[in-house]
Design a protein around this motif. Sequence first.
Motif, PDB file in Angstrom:
ATOM      1  N   ALA A 128      13.496  29.461  91.061  1.00 17.45           N
ATOM      2  CA  ALA A 128      13.897  30.680  90.350  1.00 17.45           C
ATOM      3  C   ALA A 128      15.289  30.516  89.744  1.00 17.45           C
ATOM      4  N   ALA A 129      16.171  29.797  90.439  1.00 17.90           N
ATOM      5  CA  ALA A 129      17.521  29.585  89.922  1.00 17.90           C
ATOM      6  C   ALA A 129      17.496  28.749  88.645  1.00 17.90           C
ATOM      7  N   HIS A 130      16.638  27.742  88.594  1.00 14.66           N
ATOM      8  CA  HIS A 130      16.500  26.926  87.382  1.00 14.66           C
ATOM      9  C   HIS A 130      16.026  27.791  86.209  1.00 14.66           C
ATOM     10  N   LEU A 131      15.066  28.648  86.472  1.00 17.91           N
ATOM     11  CA  LEU A 131      14.533  29.504  85.414  1.00 17.91           C
ATOM     12  C   LEU A 131      15.572  30.530  84.962  1.00 17.91           C
ATOM     13  N   ALA A 132      16.317  31.071  85.926  1.00 13.74           N
ATOM     14  CA  ALA A 132      17.325  32.074  85.589  1.00 13.74           C
ATOM     15  C   ALA A 132      18.442  31.476  84.732  1.00 13.74           C
ATOM     16  N   ALA A 133      18.719  30.200  84.947  1.00 15.53           N
ATOM     17  CA  ALA A 133      19.828  29.564  84.237  1.00 15.53           C
ATOM     18  C   ALA A 133      19.592  29.476  82.741  1.00 15.53           C
ATOM     19  N   ILE A 134      18.326  29.396  82.337  1.00 22.48           N
ATOM     20  CA  ILE A 134      18.056  29.251  80.902  1.00 22.48           C
ATOM     21  C   ILE A 134      17.784  30.592  80.229  1.00 22.48           C
ATOM     22  N   LEU A 135      17.895  31.691  80.977  1.00 23.44           N
ATOM     23  CA  LEU A 135      17.686  33.009  80.385  1.00 23.44           C
ATOM     24  C   LEU A 135      18.942  33.521  79.682  1.00 23.44           C
ATOM     25  N   GLY A 136      20.073  32.975  80.043  1.00 22.44           N
ATOM     26  CA  GLY A 136      21.323  33.368  79.401  1.00 22.44           C
ATOM     27  C   GLY A 136      21.884  32.214  78.600  1.00 22.44           C
ATOM     28  N   GLU A 137      23.155  32.302  78.245  1.00 28.08           N
ATOM     29  CA  GLU A 137      23.792  31.232  77.499  1.00 28.08           C
ATOM     30  C   GLU A 137      24.006  30.039  78.427  1.00 28.08           C
ATOM     31  N   PHE A 138      23.816  28.845  77.918  1.00 25.66           N
ATOM     32  CA  PHE A 138      24.028  27.638  78.716  1.00 25.66           C
ATOM     33  C   PHE A 138      24.519  26.526  77.802  1.00 25.66           C
ATOM     34  N   ALA A 139      25.233  25.611  78.382  1.00 24.15           N
ATOM     35  CA  ALA A 139      25.793  24.498  77.618  1.00 24.15           C
ATOM     36  C   ALA A 139      24.787  23.362  77.528  1.00 24.15           C
ATOM     37  N   LEU A 140      24.738  22.730  76.371  1.00 19.16           N
ATOM     38  CA  LEU A 140      23.874  21.573  76.197  1.00 19.16           C
ATOM     39  C   LEU A 140      24.490  20.364  76.887  1.00 19.16           C
ATOM     40  N   THR A 141      23.630  19.484  77.374  1.00 17.72           N
ATOM     41  CA  THR A 141      24.118  18.250  77.967  1.00 17.72           C
ATOM     42  C   THR A 141      24.567  17.298  76.858  1.00 17.72           C
ATOM     43  N   HIS A 142      25.277  16.234  77.254  1.00 13.06           N
ATOM     44  CA  HIS A 142      25.736  15.257  76.270  1.00 13.06           C
ATOM     45  C   HIS A 142      24.546  14.647  75.524  1.00 13.06           C
ATOM     46  N   GLU A 143      23.498  14.315  76.257  1.00 16.60           N
ATOM     47  CA  GLU A 143      22.306  13.727  75.627  1.00 16.60           C
ATOM     48  C   GLU A 143      21.685  14.696  74.630  1.00 16.60           C
ATOM     49  N   GLU A 144      21.594  15.956  75.005  1.00 18.35           N
ATOM     50  CA  GLU A 144      21.020  16.956  74.106  1.00 18.35           C
ATOM     51  C   GLU A 144      21.862  17.117  72.849  1.00 18.35           C
ATOM     52  N   VAL A 145      23.187  17.095  72.996  1.00 17.04           N
ATOM     53  CA  VAL A 145      24.072  17.217  71.839  1.00 17.04           C
ATOM     54  C   VAL A 145      23.876  16.040  70.897  1.00 17.04           C
TER      55      VAL A 145
END
Length: 325
Positions: free
Chosen positions: A264-281
């Motif tokens: 549930a914590a993983h899912l909750a983390a993407i419901l709001g603003e979050f920073a992209l990882t270096h790889e994603e950037v």
Amino acid sequence: MSRKKQLKDKSNQEDHGSKNKGSSPNEALPAQTFDDYQCTGNVEVDFHMLCGLLNMKEVPAVSTKHPASSTDATEGVGEDDLSQISVSTLWFKPCLNIELENEDPLSVMRMKISEWKVNEQIFRALQKMLPSMSQLQYLQFCQAGLTDPMIISLTNTMSLCSNLRTVSLEGNPLPEQSFHLLLSEDSILTDLSLRNNQIGDEGARLIGLALSTTKSANKNLLSLNLAFNNIRDAGAAHIAQGLRLNRTLVFLSLSNNQIGDSGAAHLAAILGEFALTHEEVVERRKLLLQKMQAVSLTATFCVFCKTLSSPIQYFFTSEEIRITR
């Protein structure tokens, strides 16, 4: 003319007519093989013809609901009411249910198969029919005993169904959990229900990858129902990862799974603003650069020239020159 000659001429005419009976040039000859048959879009006619060409001894009935009597027995039913759905080996009497948009037999907009096993022959017939059903919007296979090869074939066929947007595949557990193929980047589906399919963490991982990675993402799916499966914390984390770069999905149901606090914590983390990882950037910048290069290669320069009668507009691109008046 004598009476005898009149009777003789009449007899000759009748004999000639009987010989030509049924051979009208406008009368199409029936297809001789399954592959030769051209579907008309009339489900009742096509289904029975195709099953006959497959030499099926028992052909499921076709039940048609017309607009005045169309009702959906499952509409308005809450998820809690469906919690007792189980994959059963006791099948109901086969019946193909279709709903028409209007009185035209070619206006099939919904097709449902519920609680009876679809064998390979029936699935072949259904698969061949689908592209000809130009107004089909909703397709349901509920506890129909589908297999992984059937899902793969269905995925390939759906791209030929111009208006199909909603698919419900409930109660069809698959050993190889091929459901993620329905969420491919070029999938046309907007609503997909995969309830009660015994999807575990591996299936959730595949679905998460289909939702999005740093290089691809599903662009059409708005609603995904994964209720009543076997997804745990690890599976929830995979789905959360798939949602990071997905910009389309607006509804996700994970009720009645085995997801704990960690998932549930993983899912909750993407419901709001979050920073992209270096790889994603890095990957997003690569994609952005590729798009910018594509735009620059097709950049259009307009040059207006005057002629005696009217201006000519020249469009120059890196690949072609088009001239329009």
